[in-house]
Write a protein that holds these residues in place. Structure first.
Motif, PDB file in Angstrom:
ATOM      1  N   UNK A  41       0.830  -1.199   0.000  1.00  0.00           N
ATOM      2  CA  UNK A  41       0.000   0.000   0.000  1.00  0.00           C
ATOM      3  C   UNK A  41       0.866   1.252   0.000  1.00  0.00           C
ATOM      4  N   UNK A  42       1.814   1.318   0.928  1.00  0.00           N
ATOM      5  CA  UNK A  42       2.526   2.574   1.162  1.00  0.00           C
ATOM      6  C   UNK A  42       3.531   2.948   0.086  1.00  0.00           C
ATOM      7  N   UNK A  43       4.215   1.974  -0.490  1.00  0.00           N
ATOM      8  CA  UNK A  43       5.208   2.315  -1.507  1.00  0.00           C
ATOM      9  C   UNK A  43       4.549   2.839  -2.787  1.00  0.00           C
ATOM     10  N   UNK A  44       3.490   2.195  -3.287  1.00  0.00           N
ATOM     11  CA  UNK A  44       2.775   2.806  -4.411  1.00  0.00           C
ATOM     12  C   UNK A  44       2.168   4.162  -4.027  1.00  0.00           C
ATOM     13  N   UNK A  45       1.590   4.259  -2.825  1.00  0.00           N
ATOM     14  CA  UNK A  45       1.018   5.537  -2.373  1.00  0.00           C
ATOM     15  C   UNK A  45       2.063   6.645  -2.468  1.00  0.00           C
ATOM     16  N   UNK A  46       3.263   6.371  -1.939  1.00  0.00           N
ATOM     17  CA  UNK A  46       4.344   7.358  -1.955  1.00  0.00           C
ATOM     18  C   UNK A  46       4.702   7.749  -3.384  1.00  0.00           C
ATOM     19  N   UNK A  47       4.867   6.750  -4.250  1.00  0.00           N
ATOM     20  CA  UNK A  47       5.248   7.024  -5.640  1.00  0.00           C
ATOM     21  C   UNK A  47       4.191   7.853  -6.357  1.00  0.00           C
ATOM     22  N   UNK A  48       2.934   7.536  -6.146  1.00  0.00           N
ATOM     23  CA  UNK A  48       1.849   8.253  -6.824  1.00  0.00           C
ATOM     24  C   UNK A  48       1.693   9.674  -6.299  1.00  0.00           C
ATOM     25  N   UNK A  49       1.668   9.826  -4.979  1.00  0.00           N
ATOM     26  CA  UNK A  49       1.433  11.159  -4.422  1.00  0.00           C
ATOM     27  C   UNK A  49       2.611  12.085  -4.694  1.00  0.00           C
ATOM     28  N   UNK A  50       3.825  11.542  -4.794  1.00  0.00           N
ATOM     29  CA  UNK A  50       4.976  12.373  -5.133  1.00  0.00           C
ATOM     30  C   UNK A  50       4.875  12.932  -6.548  1.00  0.00           C
ATOM     31  N   UNK A  51       4.072  12.300  -7.376  1.00  0.00           N
ATOM     32  CA  UNK A  51       3.851  12.791  -8.735  1.00  0.00           C
ATOM     33  C   UNK A  51       2.616  13.685  -8.824  1.00  0.00           C
ATOM     34  N   UNK A  52       1.984  13.892  -7.701  1.00  0.00           N
ATOM     35  CA  UNK A  52       0.810  14.740  -7.692  1.00  0.00           C
ATOM     36  C   UNK A  52      -0.477  14.015  -8.012  1.00  0.00           C
ATOM     37  N   UNK A  53      -0.436  12.681  -8.049  1.00  0.00           N
ATOM     38  CA  UNK A  53      -1.657  11.911  -8.282  1.00  0.00           C
ATOM     39  C   UNK A  53      -2.566  11.990  -7.057  1.00  0.00           C
ATOM     40  N   UNK A  54      -3.843  11.831  -7.272  1.00  0.00           N
ATOM     41  CA  UNK A  54      -4.788  11.705  -6.171  1.00  0.00           C
ATOM     42  C   UNK A  54      -5.051  10.220  -5.942  1.00  0.00           C
ATOM     43  N   UNK A  55      -4.925   9.790  -4.691  1.00  0.00           N
ATOM     44  CA  UNK A  55      -5.040   8.365  -4.360  1.00  0.00           C
ATOM     45  C   UNK A  55      -6.121   8.172  -3.309  1.00  0.00           C
ATOM     46  N   UNK A  56      -6.962   7.170  -3.513  1.00  0.00           N
ATOM     47  CA  UNK A  56      -7.991   6.815  -2.540  1.00  0.00           C
ATOM     48  C   UNK A  56      -7.869   5.332  -2.225  1.00  0.00           C
ATOM     49  N   UNK A  57      -8.181   4.977  -0.973  1.00  0.00           N
ATOM     50  CA  UNK A  57      -8.022   3.596  -0.508  1.00  0.00           C
ATOM     51  C   UNK A  57      -9.383   2.930  -0.320  1.00  0.00           C
TER      52      UNK A  57
END
Length: 256
Positions: A41-57
């Protein structure tokens, strides 16, 4: 200075990713509680949010989710103690609370998201057969031309995900997932610790065997090596050390 990328891709129209984690369950092979795996969960979350993506769980049933103990950097075993990304997520009240009240997969609006990522952990091996809503949503993303990704034991979804015509989504696709050599390693570790009777297995079935059985072209990179593979808009990651590789493949598929 923040680590956040100051130049996210198209800030006015950010990419949106739905990450699905498994609901807690009890292993039918060991009787132990099982759940999702933090780093997936956390490693993809980090990669996505660092690119400015919006992420929902999300989770198949919604509600509070629990992680497999060995995936927690604070666990006395020390197995994941070097996972600082997960430790940071867990230590953030703003982020950790997201696990306490996940939204059900039934609330995922495929049109609103660009990708779905199904994380693993042990629970998917015991719960995804009956997670028909997740199966249908995963296929809906793929059939809409959007990115459908899964990693580690989250690739259990591919054993069940079928198109409207009844054919298995993964048939004929090049995929990866938790490898037999990794299952062997995990089984042997529990036997040597005396946590499980020798000859008994942690998992009720094996990802590699079943993906091959349904006609997928299963590939892997070796024991505990970070690895992900893309076949069109289907992306799969090998195991819990493949979160970053899986996320990178998703970002490349989304154009940045």
């Amino acid at each position: 200075m923040s680590l956040r990328d100051p130049n996210p891709v198209n800030a006015r129209k950010p990419k949106r990713v739905a990450i699905v984690i498994a609901n807690p369950a009890v292993s039918t092979t060991t009787g132990w509680p099982v759940g999702f795996w933090w780093s997936e969960l956390t490693h993809p979350w980090f990669a996505f949010t660092e690119r400015g993506y919006q992420v929902e769980i999300f989770s198949p049933d919604g509600g509070k989710c629990e992680a497999d103990a060995l995936s927690d950097p604070r666990d006395p075993s020390g197995y994941s103690e070097t996972d600082l990304i997960s430790l940071g997520f867990i230590s953030s009240p703003k982020l950790s609370v997201l696990i306490d009240n996940t939204r059900p997969v039934s609330e995922i609006d495929v049109e609103r998201f660009d990708a779905i990522v199904v994380a693993g952990g042990q629970s998917p091996m015991f719960t995804y057969e009956r997670a028909t809503g997740l199966q249908q949503t995963f296929v809906a993303f793929h059939e809409a031309g959007k990115v459908a990704a899964a990693l580690c034991h989250g690739t259990a979804i591919l054993r069940y995900a079928r198109r409207a015509d009844g054919t298995l989504l993964a048939a004929g696709k090049t995929v990866t997932g938790f490898a037999n050599i990794e299952e062997d390693f995990a089984d042997n570790a529990t036997w040597e610790m005396g946590a499980l009777e020798r000859g008994k297995h942690l998992m009720p079935w094996r990802i590699e065997d079943e993906l091959k059985a349904i006609g997928a072209n299963y590939v892997q990179a070796g024991l505990w090596r970070g690895f992900a593979v893309r076949d069109g808009n289907l992306i799969t990651g090998q195991q819990n050390f493949s979160g970053a590789e899986t996320a990178r493949a998703v970002c490349e598929a989304l154009g940045g």
